[in-house]
Design an enzyme around this catalytic site. Structure first.
Site, PDB file in Angstrom:
ATOM      1  N   ASP A   1      36.256  37.084  31.751  1.00 15.84           N
ATOM      2  CA  ASP A   1      36.943  37.947  30.783  1.00 15.84           C
ATOM      3  C   ASP A   1      37.568  39.190  31.376  1.00 15.84           C
ATOM      4  OD1 ASP A   1      34.715  39.615  31.171  1.00 15.84           O
ATOM      5  OD2 ASP A   1      34.748  40.252  29.068  1.00 15.84           O
ATOM      6  N   GLU A   2      37.730  39.208  32.705  1.00 14.68           N
ATOM      7  CA  GLU A   2      38.373  40.389  33.274  1.00 14.68           C
ATOM      8  C   GLU A   2      39.275  40.003  34.434  1.00 14.68           C
ATOM      9  OE1 GLU A   2      35.873  43.068  35.713  1.00 14.68           O
ATOM     10  OE2 GLU A   2      34.187  41.798  35.150  1.00 14.68           O
TER      11      GLU A   2
HETATM   12  P1  TTP Z   1      31.137  41.803  30.209  1.00 17.44           P
HETATM   13  O1  TTP Z   1      32.629  41.978  30.252  1.00 17.44           O
HETATM   14  O2  TTP Z   1      30.311  42.573  31.160  1.00 17.44           O
HETATM   15  O3  TTP Z   1      30.601  42.206  28.764  1.00 17.44           O
HETATM   16  P2  TTP Z   1      31.244  41.954  27.358  1.00 17.44           P
HETATM   17  O4  TTP Z   1      32.619  41.398  27.449  1.00 17.44           O
HETATM   18  O5  TTP Z   1      30.306  41.168  26.526  1.00 17.44           O
HETATM   19  O6  TTP Z   1      31.271  43.418  26.737  1.00 17.44           O
HETATM   20  P3  TTP Z   1      32.225  44.632  27.139  1.00 17.44           P
HETATM   21  O7  TTP Z   1      33.141  44.153  28.207  1.00 17.44           O
HETATM   22  O8  TTP Z   1      32.951  44.999  25.882  1.00 17.44           O
HETATM   23  O9  TTP Z   1      31.294  45.708  27.584  1.00 17.44           O
HETATM   24  O10 TTP Z   1      30.767  40.292  30.371  1.00 17.44           O
HETATM   25  C1  TTP Z   1      31.578  39.251  29.835  1.00 17.44           C
HETATM   26  C2  TTP Z   1      30.705  38.124  29.303  1.00 17.44           C
HETATM   27  O11 TTP Z   1      29.848  37.646  30.319  1.00 17.44           O
HETATM   28  C3  TTP Z   1      29.822  38.555  28.180  1.00 17.44           C
HETATM   29  O12 TTP Z   1      30.466  38.455  26.910  1.00 17.44           O
HETATM   30  C4  TTP Z   1      28.661  37.618  28.305  1.00 17.44           C
HETATM   31  C5  TTP Z   1      28.571  37.287  29.775  1.00 17.44           C
HETATM   32  N1  TTP Z   1      27.474  38.053  30.374  1.00 17.44           N
HETATM   33  C6  TTP Z   1      26.233  37.445  30.486  1.00 17.44           C
HETATM   34  O13 TTP Z   1      26.076  36.278  30.120  1.00 17.44           O
HETATM   35  N2  TTP Z   1      25.193  38.155  31.024  1.00 17.44           N
HETATM   36  C7  TTP Z   1      25.340  39.460  31.445  1.00 17.44           C
HETATM   37  O14 TTP Z   1      24.363  40.080  31.925  1.00 17.44           O
HETATM   38  C8  TTP Z   1      26.628  40.089  31.323  1.00 17.44           C
HETATM   39  C9  TTP Z   1      26.822  41.511  31.765  1.00 17.44           C
HETATM   40  C10 TTP Z   1      27.650  39.343  30.785  1.00 17.44           C
HETATM   41 MG    MG Z   2      34.031  42.207  28.751  1.00 18.97          MG
END
Ligand code: TTP
Ligand code: MG
Length: 394
Positions: A105-106
């Site tokens: 997602d990034e």
């Molecule tokens: P992130 O981008 O870190 O988190 P997010 O998108 O849920 O929230 P935000 O960016 O708004 O802070 O991670 C992306 C996805 O990866 C997240 O939706 C779920 C997964 N993930 C895990 O499964 N375990 C983890 O410890 C993290 C950090 C993320």
């Molecule tokens: Mg995210």
């Protein structure tokens, strides 16, 4: 590296947001993806409504249900997240051919000069966010800065649904008040060491001497010093533009048999060389990796004046490094690997080859074409007879 513009884009509460698109009844509610609360396991992600109760990624589900009993817990569907991820990357790829996806997602984008297309980089980011919202129903946050580390922290601080641009020249002031753990690379262990030095903010870290940081944190200390000062030369690297190519193998039994080690290194060099030539690249650095019987691991590198891409050149550099390493270490070897880095475009026309080099090149080409047609094992050069019992992994 003056004058770059780097964008970091990251979807908000990604897994949960996908669930909310698939089931709009979940919108505006505290939602957790990770599993049912009666199971062991951790929160993968929580909606911002659930985060208000203190829930976060990595928290045990049992704790999450205690802090927020009304939260809705969902198992999650990874295949769906991958599908949304693919569409997300496709949208941003329309804005720039040069994107570096990080996880699902990034992504980083090098958007240097793109203001001439979009009016400003902020407008470009707004358009990207709008398309992601209208086509996927997801919210993205964006950070814009002159380097990766600052852009990433900016997008994180702007969440949710954010857009934050750090004006060139203000990177240090932007970072200074932040807690050190906001810097990528600062995990629990590192944080403990840094706090032990009486440093709590990025600004505090930026004022440490780089030498002292190196003493306490090793090479990570140098990197953190640069990050703390808003200095980060890392390029945006689209997938496929690998920075290095390597192969390594673990032996069934630890060995100090030089001919055995050499034979392994030869096969690995052939594979690395073939990958290098397939990419049309040459390497200016060769690295040997050894893991000894006690699991201690060393890498030894040699930088070359000219780029190389023949199996022989890679192998011979590797052997030189191997002989020097073994002269200093009496333990048996459990793993050996060879890699190349500092890749440059192959530029044969401008290089002067000794006739023997040209022959080698032709030989490599001929072997490559046989292997492309019939597989790697279709042809073996002299050194591999003793290698049948080694399994290769890259
Ligand atoms: P992130 O981008 O870190 O988190 P997010 O998108 O849920 O929230 P935000 O960016 O708004 O802070 O991670 C992306 C996805 O990866 C997240 O939706 C779920 C997964 N993930 C895990 O499964 N375990 C983890 O410890 C993290 C950090 C993320
Ligand atoms: Mg995210």
């Amino acid at each position: 590296m003056a004058g770059r513009t780097i964008m970091h884009i990251d979807l908000d509460s990604f897994f949960v947001s996908v669930e909310q698109v698939l089931n709009p009844e979940l919108k505006g509610k505290p939602v957790v993806v990770g599993g049912k609360p009666d199971r062991r396991g951790v929160v993968a992600t929580a909606s911002y409504e659930a985060r208000a109760f203190g829930l976060h990624s990595g928290m045990p589900l049992a704790t999450a249900v205690r802090l927020c009993p009304e939260a809705i817990f969902i198992e999650g569907n990874f295949a769906r997240y991958r599908e949304f991820s693919r569409k997300f990357m496709a949208i941003i790829n329309e804005f720039s051919p040069s994107i570096e996806p990080m996880g699902l997602d990034e992504a980083y984008l090098d958007v240097t000069g793109f203001e001439s297309i979009h009016g400003s980089i902020r407008q470009m980011a707004d358009r990207m966010k709008q398309r992601i919202r209208s086509e996927l129903g997801l919210c993205a946050s964006v950070g814009i800065a002159n380097c990766k580390v600052v852009a990433k922290i900016a997008s994180e601080l702007s969440k949710p649904d954010g857009l934050l641009e750090v004006t060139p020249g203000e990177e240090k002031d932007f970072l200074a008040p932040l807690p050190v753990e906001k810097l990528p690379g600062v995990g629990k262990q590192t944080l403990k060491i840094i706090k032990g030095l009486g440093v709590y903010t990025v600004g505090g870290l930026s004022r440490m001497s780089p030498r002292a940081l190196k003493t306490h944190l090793g090479s990570a200390g140098e990197m953190l010093y640069r990050f703390a000062n808003g200095i980060d030369d890392r390029q945006v690297l689209p997938p496929g533009e690998a920075k290095s190519i390597s192969r390594e193998s673990t032996f069934g039994e630890d060995t100090r048999d030089l001919s055995y080690l050499e034979a392994t290194l030869w096969v690995q060099s052939e594979k690395v060389g073939a990958d290098l030539r397939k990419k049309g690249k040459q390497a200016k650095c060769v690295t040997l990796k050894l893991r000894y019987a006690d699991f201690s691991t060393i890498t030894r590198s040699r930088t070359l004046n000219e780029g190389v891409d023949t199996d022989r050149a890679i192998f011979e550099t590797g052997i030189g490094l191997l002989e020097r390493a073994l002269a200093k270490e009496k333990q048996a070897v459990r793993l050996i690997g060879i890699g190349v880095s500092k890749l440059v475009e192959a530029s044969r026309q401008t290089m002067l080859f000794a006739p023997s080099d040209r022959k080698l090149e032709e030989l490599n080409k001929a072997i490559d074409s046989i292997r492309n047609k019939h597989g790697f094992d279709a042809i073996h050069t002299g050194r591999v007879v003793r290698l049948r019992d080694i399994s290769f992994h890259s």
